[in-house]
Design a protein around this motif. Structure first.
Motif, mmCIF file in Angstrom:
data_model
loop_
_atom_site.group_PDB
_atom_site.id
_atom_site.type_symbol
_atom_site.label_atom_id
_atom_site.label_comp_id
_atom_site.label_asym_id
_atom_site.label_seq_id
_atom_site.Cartn_x
_atom_site.Cartn_y
_atom_site.Cartn_z
ATOM 1 N N LEU A 1 76.901 -42.639 58.234
ATOM 2 C CA LEU A 1 76.108 -42.728 56.813
ATOM 3 C C LEU A 1 74.512 -42.616 57.018
ATOM 4 C CD1 LEU A 1 78.028 -46.401 56.344
ATOM 5 C CD2 LEU A 1 78.227 -44.080 55.091
ATOM 6 N N PRO A 2 73.835 -42.526 55.808
ATOM 7 C CA PRO A 2 72.553 -42.482 55.981
ATOM 8 C C PRO A 2 71.813 -43.870 56.471
ATOM 9 C CG PRO A 2 73.331 -41.895 53.542
ATOM 10 C CD PRO A 2 74.717 -42.599 54.445
ATOM 11 N N VAL A 3 70.997 -43.449 57.408
ATOM 12 C CA VAL A 3 70.285 -44.791 58.002
ATOM 13 C C VAL A 3 68.667 -44.244 57.732
ATOM 14 C CG1 VAL A 3 69.839 -46.230 59.975
ATOM 15 C CG2 VAL A 3 72.131 -45.230 59.537
ATOM 16 N N ALA A 4 68.272 -45.148 56.895
ATOM 17 C CA ALA A 4 66.739 -44.927 56.607
ATOM 18 C C ALA A 4 65.912 -46.192 57.271
ATOM 19 C CB ALA A 4 66.507 -44.869 54.952
ATOM 20 N N VAL B 1 68.680 -53.675 65.264
ATOM 21 C CA VAL B 1 69.326 -52.118 65.033
ATOM 22 C C VAL B 1 70.417 -51.841 65.927
ATOM 23 C CG1 VAL B 1 66.626 -51.358 64.399
ATOM 24 C CG2 VAL B 1 67.529 -51.382 66.857
ATOM 25 N N LEU B 2 70.787 -52.521 67.076
ATOM 26 C CA LEU B 2 71.723 -51.983 67.939
ATOM 27 C C LEU B 2 73.204 -52.050 67.601
ATOM 28 C CD1 LEU B 2 70.151 -53.207 71.375
ATOM 29 C CD2 LEU B 2 69.903 -50.916 70.407
ATOM 30 N N GLY B 3 73.274 -52.372 66.145
ATOM 31 C CA GLY B 3 74.652 -52.377 65.619
ATOM 32 C C GLY B 3 74.989 -51.238 64.983
ATOM 33 N N LEU B 4 74.130 -50.199 65.008
ATOM 34 C CA LEU B 4 74.213 -48.938 64.255
ATOM 35 C C LEU B 4 75.573 -48.180 64.105
ATOM 36 C CD1 LEU B 4 70.677 -47.581 63.626
ATOM 37 C CD2 LEU B 4 72.080 -48.614 62.196
ATOM 38 N N GLN B 5 76.010 -48.328 65.479
ATOM 39 C CA GLN B 5 77.393 -47.576 65.828
ATOM 40 C C GLN B 5 78.482 -47.817 64.782
ATOM 41 O OE1 GLN B 5 76.624 -48.657 69.961
ATOM 42 N NE2 GLN B 5 78.106 -47.143 70.358
ATOM 43 N N GLY C 1 79.608 -51.475 75.350
ATOM 44 C CA GLY C 1 79.874 -50.642 74.494
ATOM 45 C C GLY C 1 78.766 -50.041 73.547
ATOM 46 N N THR C 2 77.768 -50.866 73.563
ATOM 47 C CA THR C 2 76.758 -50.803 72.563
ATOM 48 C C THR C 2 75.844 -49.599 73.176
ATOM 49 O OG1 THR C 2 76.737 -52.892 71.742
ATOM 50 C CG2 THR C 2 74.544 -51.898 71.347
ATOM 51 N N GLU C 3 75.417 -48.669 72.073
ATOM 52 C CA GLU C 3 74.681 -47.459 72.638
ATOM 53 C C GLU C 3 73.322 -47.206 71.583
ATOM 54 O OE1 GLU C 3 76.997 -44.122 72.702
ATOM 55 O OE2 GLU C 3 78.241 -44.981 74.241
ATOM 56 N N ILE C 4 72.644 -46.646 71.918
ATOM 57 C CA ILE C 4 71.410 -46.294 70.707
ATOM 58 C C ILE C 4 71.909 -45.285 70.045
ATOM 59 C CG2 ILE C 4 69.046 -45.251 70.431
ATOM 60 C CD1 ILE C 4 68.630 -48.056 71.310
ATOM 61 N N ARG C 5 71.726 -45.637 68.514
ATOM 62 C CA ARG C 5 71.705 -44.611 67.732
ATOM 63 C C ARG C 5 70.400 -44.749 66.814
ATOM 64 N NH1 ARG C 5 75.406 -43.647 70.074
ATOM 65 N NH2 ARG C 5 77.522 -43.250 69.611
ATOM 66 N N ALA D 1 71.253 -54.106 61.124
ATOM 67 C CA ALA D 1 72.585 -53.932 61.698
ATOM 68 C C ALA D 1 72.974 -54.911 62.850
ATOM 69 C CB ALA D 1 73.083 -52.357 62.175
ATOM 70 N N GLY D 2 71.896 -55.513 63.073
ATOM 71 C CA GLY D 2 72.285 -56.617 64.070
ATOM 72 C C GLY D 2 72.144 -56.107 65.483
ATOM 73 N N PRO D 3 72.417 -57.204 66.444
ATOM 74 C CA PRO D 3 71.935 -56.562 68.022
ATOM 75 C C PRO D 3 73.120 -55.836 68.931
ATOM 76 C CG PRO D 3 73.131 -58.947 67.968
ATOM 77 C CD PRO D 3 73.003 -58.291 66.419
#
Length: 316
Positions: free
Chosen positions: A116-119, A107-111, A149-153, A72-74
């Motif tokens: 959605l399923p993230v595996a 991984v930091l683009g997950l927001q 605005g980026t947070e850990i998911r 998902a990118g940075p």
């Protein structure tokens, strides 16, 4: 009165922050590499405020019933722009996100994919649970405003090694390790396209902050044995051959042998940092920086291995 002024100031800062984050343009341009398979190629340089952390290759696969995203990118902004780029190519919804490993540029683009399923592999989820905040803070420091605005998911599903069908697309998920404790590869069966993650670098010096070099080399041997037509490395250009595997292996073997040899000769870390780098690696991007980083976190273990073992005294 003072309280009202404070709220107004906070609101102004919040609006300014949102505007800054929204203004960073990653200029993402999906590259079609096979039928229904796309990648977004990042730069091969170090993290900087100028590149917004876009030094990574991500990708997606368009299936019959939806889209599978691979990494998902940075940053939040990257994830949102990645999803928008996908929407320009297909009206099919994103139905699955797969993460190759725990490093922040992946991984930091997950927001952007909330709900959605993230595996991923269990080792990756464990690493993000333990160190995610530190990884996030470090990237904020290196990249600046693009991270706003980026947070850990955290991932919400486990990727199991083996065959799986997602959105009508037959995939093979391959569990590896060596670059980190958990390195997931994604193989698209129809096109024989392999997303290798950071197990393979090409024309860019490998990063080793969580590496186990012997394990990594063994995993490269297993990748070499795969019947792929296209390989997308974690960093560097798309490959139709095994050149990236060979280059990554060559670098890791040299790094291992060089650090082992230096430790056996009794060199200290400043001396190791001054050793000449082989001419064949000079074209690799970020060579000096990554060599210095590798020495800083790998060399102490090689030094420790050279120390004589002190026999335990027998109990009286």
């Amino acid at each position: 009165m003072r309280l009202g002024v404070t709220f107004a100031a906070v609101a102004a800062v919040a609006l300014s922050t949102a505007a800054l984050a929204a203004s960073f343009d990653y200029a993402l341009k999906p590259q079609k590499v096979a039928d229904g398979v796309y990648t977004l190629i990042g730069k091969t340089e170090n993290f900087s405020r100028e590149n917004g952390g876009n030094i990574v290759n991500t990708g997606f696969i368009v299936g019959d019933d939806g889209v599978i995203v691979i990494d998902a990118g940075p940053s939040k902004a990257y994830g949102e722009q990645q999803r928008a780029a996908i929407a320009k190519l297909t009206a099919k919804p994103v139905v699955q996100v797969l993460l190759t490993h725990a490093h922040p540029d992946h991984v930091l683009g997950l927001q952007a994919y909330a709900g959605l399923p993230v595996a991923t592999l269990t080792a990756t989820t464990a690493a993000l649970t333990q160190s995610g905040d530190a990884l996030l803070g470090n990237l904020y420091r290196l990249v600046g405003d693009a991270m706003l605005g980026t947070e850990i998911r955290l991932p919400n599903a486990v990727a199991a090694d083996g065959a799986v069908t997602i959105a009508g697309r037959k995939l093979r998920l391959i569990a590896g390790s060596g670059h980190t404790d958990g390195d997931l590869m994604v193989f698209d069966v129809a096109t024989k396209t392999l997303f290798a993650g950071d197990l393979v670098f090409f024309q860019r010096s490998p990063t080793t902050p969580n590496a186990d070099i012997p394990t990594w080399l063994a995993t490269l041997d297993s990748i070499d044995a795969l019947d792929f037509a296209m390989l997308i490395p974690g960093h560097g250009g798309v490959l139709r051959d095994h050149a990236g595997i060979a280059q990554t292996r060559d670098y890791l073997q040299w790094l291992r042998d060089s650090l082992q040899g230096a430790a056996r000769r009794g060199l200290d870390m400043p001396e190791v940092l001054q050793l000449p780098l082989p001419e064949r690696f000079r074209p690799l991007a970020a060579l000096k920086t990554e060599y210095e980083r590798s020495v800083s976190h790998l060399y102490p273990a090689y030094e420790l291995d050279t120390l004589p073992t002190v026999p335990r005294s027998k109990p009286p």
